[in-house]
Every structure is written in structure tokens, then in C-alpha cells.
Write a protein that holds these residues in place. Structure first.
Motif, PDB file in Angstrom:
ATOM      1  N   GLU A  90       0.942  -1.177  -0.005  1.00  0.00           N
ATOM      2  CA  GLU A  90       0.067  -0.031  -0.061  1.00  0.00           C
ATOM      3  C   GLU A  90       0.907   1.331  -0.201  1.00  0.00           C
ATOM      4  O   GLU A  90       0.461   2.355  -0.883  1.00  0.00           O
ATOM      5  CB  GLU A  90      -1.054  -0.060   1.331  1.00  0.00           C
ATOM      6  CG  GLU A  90      -2.102  -0.777   1.239  1.00  0.00           C
ATOM      7  CD  GLU A  90      -3.103  -1.206   2.458  1.00  0.00           C
ATOM      8  OE1 GLU A  90      -2.748  -0.200   3.371  1.00  0.00           O
ATOM      9  OE2 GLU A  90      -3.464  -2.258   2.660  1.00  0.00           O
ATOM     10  N   THR A 129       4.143  -3.563 -11.632  1.00  0.00           N
ATOM     11  CA  THR A 129       4.398  -3.392 -13.053  1.00  0.00           C
ATOM     12  C   THR A 129       4.735  -5.062 -13.521  1.00  0.00           C
ATOM     13  O   THR A 129       4.713  -4.928 -15.003  1.00  0.00           O
ATOM     14  CB  THR A 129       5.590  -2.611 -13.115  1.00  0.00           C
ATOM     15  OG1 THR A 129       6.583  -3.219 -12.599  1.00  0.00           O
ATOM     16  CG2 THR A 129       5.147  -1.335 -12.556  1.00  0.00           C
ATOM     17  N   ARG A 175       2.204   2.079  -3.292  1.00  0.00           N
ATOM     18  CA  ARG A 175       1.213   2.496  -4.322  1.00  0.00           C
ATOM     19  C   ARG A 175       1.170   3.926  -4.180  1.00  0.00           C
ATOM     20  O   ARG A 175       0.971   4.667  -4.939  1.00  0.00           O
ATOM     21  CB  ARG A 175      -0.057   1.451  -4.347  1.00  0.00           C
ATOM     22  CG  ARG A 175      -0.026   0.306  -5.003  1.00  0.00           C
ATOM     23  CD  ARG A 175      -1.194  -0.389  -4.905  1.00  0.00           C
ATOM     24  NE  ARG A 175      -1.765  -0.914  -3.714  1.00  0.00           N
ATOM     25  CZ  ARG A 175      -1.583  -1.941  -3.344  1.00  0.00           C
ATOM     26  NH1 ARG A 175      -0.941  -2.876  -3.563  1.00  0.00           N
ATOM     27  NH2 ARG A 175      -2.161  -2.374  -1.813  1.00  0.00           N
ATOM     28  N   GLU A 176       0.963   4.324  -2.722  1.00  0.00           N
ATOM     29  CA  GLU A 176       0.550   5.744  -2.404  1.00  0.00           C
ATOM     30  C   GLU A 176       1.611   6.460  -2.760  1.00  0.00           C
ATOM     31  O   GLU A 176       1.433   7.696  -3.187  1.00  0.00           O
ATOM     32  CB  GLU A 176       0.498   5.699  -0.941  1.00  0.00           C
ATOM     33  CG  GLU A 176      -0.906   5.059  -0.421  1.00  0.00           C
ATOM     34  CD  GLU A 176      -0.975   5.140   1.026  1.00  0.00           C
ATOM     35  OE1 GLU A 176      -0.066   5.250   1.695  1.00  0.00           O
ATOM     36  OE2 GLU A 176      -2.086   4.461   1.598  1.00  0.00           O
ATOM     37  N   ASN A 177       2.940   5.957  -2.861  1.00  0.00           N
ATOM     38  CA  ASN A 177       4.025   6.786  -3.233  1.00  0.00           C
ATOM     39  C   ASN A 177       4.619   6.580  -4.588  1.00  0.00           C
ATOM     40  O   ASN A 177       5.649   7.070  -5.051  1.00  0.00           O
ATOM     41  CB  ASN A 177       5.386   6.659  -2.258  1.00  0.00           C
ATOM     42  CG  ASN A 177       4.901   7.137  -0.722  1.00  0.00           C
ATOM     43  OD1 ASN A 177       4.967   8.414  -0.591  1.00  0.00           O
ATOM     44  ND2 ASN A 177       4.427   6.212   0.051  1.00  0.00           N
ATOM     45  N   ASN A 178       3.733   5.989  -5.375  1.00  0.00           N
ATOM     46  CA  ASN A 178       3.722   5.723  -6.824  1.00  0.00           C
ATOM     47  C   ASN A 178       5.400   5.207  -7.329  1.00  0.00           C
ATOM     48  O   ASN A 178       6.062   5.713  -7.998  1.00  0.00           O
ATOM     49  CB  ASN A 178       3.868   7.013  -7.564  1.00  0.00           C
ATOM     50  CG  ASN A 178       2.555   7.776  -7.524  1.00  0.00           C
ATOM     51  OD1 ASN A 178       1.537   6.977  -7.705  1.00  0.00           O
ATOM     52  ND2 ASN A 178       2.390   8.789  -7.382  1.00  0.00           N
ATOM     53  N   ILE A 179       5.600   4.401  -6.180  1.00  0.00           N
ATOM     54  CA  ILE A 179       6.971   3.630  -6.645  1.00  0.00           C
ATOM     55  C   ILE A 179       6.395   2.081  -7.443  1.00  0.00           C
ATOM     56  O   ILE A 179       5.681   1.295  -6.707  1.00  0.00           O
ATOM     57  CB  ILE A 179       7.563   3.231  -5.068  1.00  0.00           C
ATOM     58  CG1 ILE A 179       8.003   4.512  -4.423  1.00  0.00           C
ATOM     59  CG2 ILE A 179       8.976   2.387  -5.316  1.00  0.00           C
ATOM     60  CD1 ILE A 179       8.398   4.364  -3.167  1.00  0.00           C
ATOM     61  N   GLU A 180       7.205   2.031  -8.364  1.00  0.00           N
ATOM     62  CA  GLU A 180       6.769   0.525  -9.268  1.00  0.00           C
ATOM     63  C   GLU A 180       7.411  -0.637  -8.271  1.00  0.00           C
ATOM     64  O   GLU A 180       8.550  -0.522  -7.827  1.00  0.00           O
ATOM     65  CB  GLU A 180       7.667   0.916 -10.455  1.00  0.00           C
ATOM     66  CG  GLU A 180       6.939   1.660 -11.432  1.00  0.00           C
ATOM     67  CD  GLU A 180       7.502   1.430 -12.688  1.00  0.00           C
ATOM     68  OE1 GLU A 180       8.253   0.488 -13.016  1.00  0.00           O
ATOM     69  OE2 GLU A 180       7.381   2.620 -13.437  1.00  0.00           O
ATOM     70  N   TYR A 181       6.723  -1.655  -8.494  1.00  0.00           N
ATOM     71  CA  TYR A 181       7.187  -2.937  -7.851  1.00  0.00           C
ATOM     72  C   TYR A 181       6.827  -3.869  -8.641  1.00  0.00           C
ATOM     73  O   TYR A 181       6.004  -3.986  -9.540  1.00  0.00           O
ATOM     74  CB  TYR A 181       6.665  -3.003  -6.164  1.00  0.00           C
ATOM     75  CG  TYR A 181       5.148  -3.179  -6.320  1.00  0.00           C
ATOM     76  CD1 TYR A 181       4.623  -4.300  -6.092  1.00  0.00           C
ATOM     77  CD2 TYR A 181       4.447  -2.000  -6.249  1.00  0.00           C
ATOM     78  CE1 TYR A 181       3.117  -4.329  -5.973  1.00  0.00           C
ATOM     79  CE2 TYR A 181       3.076  -1.844  -6.020  1.00  0.00           C
ATOM     80  CZ  TYR A 181       2.375  -3.153  -5.819  1.00  0.00           C
ATOM     81  OH  TYR A 181       1.131  -3.452  -5.667  1.00  0.00           O
ATOM     82  N   TRP A 203      -1.566  -3.282  -9.432  1.00  0.00           N
ATOM     83  CA  TRP A 203      -0.711  -2.125  -9.312  1.00  0.00           C
ATOM     84  C   TRP A 203       0.821  -2.502  -9.691  1.00  0.00           C
ATOM     85  O   TRP A 203       1.592  -1.800 -10.158  1.00  0.00           O
ATOM     86  CB  TRP A 203      -0.682  -1.677  -8.140  1.00  0.00           C
ATOM     87  CG  TRP A 203      -1.831  -0.903  -7.674  1.00  0.00           C
ATOM     88  CD1 TRP A 203      -3.037  -1.361  -7.108  1.00  0.00           C
ATOM     89  CD2 TRP A 203      -2.378   0.507  -7.944  1.00  0.00           C
ATOM     90  NE1 TRP A 203      -3.974  -0.403  -6.940  1.00  0.00           N
ATOM     91  CE2 TRP A 203      -3.746   0.538  -7.538  1.00  0.00           C
ATOM     92  CE3 TRP A 203      -1.534   1.580  -8.589  1.00  0.00           C
ATOM     93  CZ2 TRP A 203      -4.337   1.996  -7.652  1.00  0.00           C
ATOM     94  CZ3 TRP A 203      -2.552   2.753  -8.977  1.00  0.00           C
ATOM     95  CH2 TRP A 203      -3.754   2.835  -8.364  1.00  0.00           C
TER      96      TRP A 203
END
Length: 91
Positions: free
Chosen positions: A9, A66, A12-18, A64
Motif C-alpha cells: 500500500e 508492474t 502504491r501511495e508513493n507511486n513506486i513501481e514494484y 498495481w
């Protein structure tokens, strides 16, 4: 490496791809045996066993992420990830 919904979470909130890397759902016994072989305690193993399907399905259905990589029998994380190397920082 993260194996926690709270961390997912935050990513996602910090727009970090994983990426999601998870075993095939049919490999529960193989993974429980791996846990036993590496010396995890019975409480941990029972917890993982109880939540196995929920955890694998959650990883598999994470919209979410990638990239999704499903591990097959006998595979380990090191078998499927590209050669990731730590880069030395230069001053």
C-alpha cells in the motif's frame, strides 16, 4: 524484498513501481518443506500454511504491480530475477 500488504500500500501511495514474485499456488507443500528445512519455527509455518491461498491470490491479482513472476517447482527468487547488482555510489 517485501512480503506485506502494508508495504505494498505504501509503495502504491508513493507511486513506486514494484514486481510481484510468488509461487504457483499448487506448491504449498514444497514451500512449507522449504520453511522447515531452513529452520523456521512451527508457529511461522502454521501461519504461512493458513494464509497460503489468500497470499498467493493477492499477489497474483495485484493490478498495481508492474510485473508478475510466478515461480514454478524448484525455482527460487535468484533463478528468475535479472542480474541485479548494487551500484557503488561515487562521490
Amino acid at each position: 524484498l517485501i512480503s506485506d500488504n502494508i508495504c505494498d500500500e505504501w509503495l502504491r501511495e508513493n507511486n513506486i513501481e514494484y514486481w510481484q514474485v510468488y509461487p504457483n499456488i499448487e506448491l504449498k507443500e514444497e514451500y512449507l518443506n522449504r520453511m522447515k528445512d531452513r529452520g523456521n519455527n512451527l508457529e511461522f509455518i502454521n501461519y504461512q500454511s493458513k494464509l497460503w491461498n489468500e497470499w498467493v491470490e493477492g499477489c497474483k491479482n495485484d493490478k498495481w504491480a508492474t510485473k508478475h513472476i510466478e515461480l514454478q517447482s524448484g525455482q527460487y527468487l535468484e533463478d528468475v530475477l535479472p542480474n541485479l547488482k548494487l551500484k557503488e555510489k561515487t562521490l
